[in-house]
Design a protein around this motif. Sequence first.
Motif, PDB file in Angstrom:
ATOM      1  N   LEU A 101       0.813  -1.225   0.000  1.00  0.00           N
ATOM      2  CA  LEU A 101       0.000   0.000   0.000  1.00  0.00           C
ATOM      3  C   LEU A 101       0.842   1.269   0.000  1.00  0.00           C
ATOM      4  O   LEU A 101       0.717   2.109  -0.893  1.00  0.00           O
ATOM      5  N   LEU A 102       1.695   1.406   1.018  1.00  0.00           N
ATOM      6  CA  LEU A 102       2.420   2.663   1.176  1.00  0.00           C
ATOM      7  C   LEU A 102       3.421   2.900   0.053  1.00  0.00           C
ATOM      8  O   LEU A 102       3.442   3.983  -0.555  1.00  0.00           O
ATOM      9  N   LEU A 103       4.251   1.906  -0.234  1.00  0.00           N
ATOM     10  CA  LEU A 103       5.259   2.056  -1.288  1.00  0.00           C
ATOM     11  C   LEU A 103       4.635   2.328  -2.653  1.00  0.00           C
ATOM     12  O   LEU A 103       5.043   3.271  -3.348  1.00  0.00           O
ATOM     13  N   PRO A 104       3.644   1.544  -3.101  1.00  0.00           N
ATOM     14  CA  PRO A 104       2.997   1.858  -4.382  1.00  0.00           C
ATOM     15  C   PRO A 104       2.347   3.243  -4.400  1.00  0.00           C
ATOM     16  O   PRO A 104       2.416   3.944  -5.411  1.00  0.00           O
ATOM     17  N   PHE A 105       1.718   3.614  -3.277  1.00  0.00           N
ATOM     18  CA  PHE A 105       1.080   4.937  -3.233  1.00  0.00           C
ATOM     19  C   PHE A 105       2.101   6.059  -3.391  1.00  0.00           C
ATOM     20  O   PHE A 105       1.847   7.037  -4.108  1.00  0.00           O
TER      21      PHE A 105
END
Length: 322
Positions: free
Chosen positions: A215-219
């Motif tokens: 979630l965080l890295l792709p976002f």
Amino acid sequence: MPCEGCMERDNKSTDVTMEFLLLGFSELLCLRVLLFLIFLIVHLVTLAGNVMIFMAVVMEPSRPPMLFFLCQLSVIEVCYTLVIVPKALLSLIVVDGNTISFIGCAAQMHLFVALGGAECFLLVAMSYDRYVAICQPLHYVAVMSEAFCLRLAVACCLGSFAVALVLTVSVFRLPFCQSHHINHFFCDVPAVLYLACTQSYTPELPLLAACVVLLLLPFLLILTSYVCIAAALIHVTSSVGRGKAFSTCISHLAITVLHYGCATFTYIRPKSSYSPARDKMVSLVYTNITPLLYPLIYSLRNKEIRGVLRKMLRRKKITQLN
């Protein structure tokens, strides 16, 4: 020190024979028939929409990268709904909830997380496609080649399935209490973690790590792409050109907000704040409503997919006339 009521699983046969009971919507007895009909209709429309986009793209001889990624997104959405919705429909038919085996629950969780993660990575690939198209238009054909897009698609799937496998193994290695009643309509991660007989936050660390990777890295990567796109559009003097470039990103932005909004609300929070009723309502949105909205958003906002759908319908009319 083990908590009271924990069931220690000392041998392999216990894991195989153990079952969970999915309570589903047992508290909504009077609305079962209505909910079943609504979910069934939404499910069939979702499948029809995504299958239509998939067939339209496959039948198109020349497929630009965005259409290739849309085709993969449609396949993911079809698999995603088939993993979750049939069991949810069954929970509306069975009054006292329906059982699912230990292996079945683990498999459902793994597939659900893996497909959701693949969608997150795929949204990154789509944002990179928009970045290259707007910020490096002269190099677009060379950079976004068919081989590179295929490698991106494979990497999205393999990466998400690996992370999901680590998370699923970590969750199902925990000791579970004697009550195996999952207050949900599928084996969602927070719902299963809620049954774990642990008093510390250690079991939540794999979920936190998975949230960072999926979630965080792709976002952050998507955000970086759109910051670069916004910076490039500032130097575009023509308002028509700026509007045309921005319109190609609208559908992707809408899907990104829907996907990450629901996932962040559900997974990035401590176990102590888990609320079964609230989580089930949010899960209904991202397992039923958002997969339905995706083909609608892309068919309405994406010029390329509209053109492909028109071609497919035209071919169908010609075939019928012949």
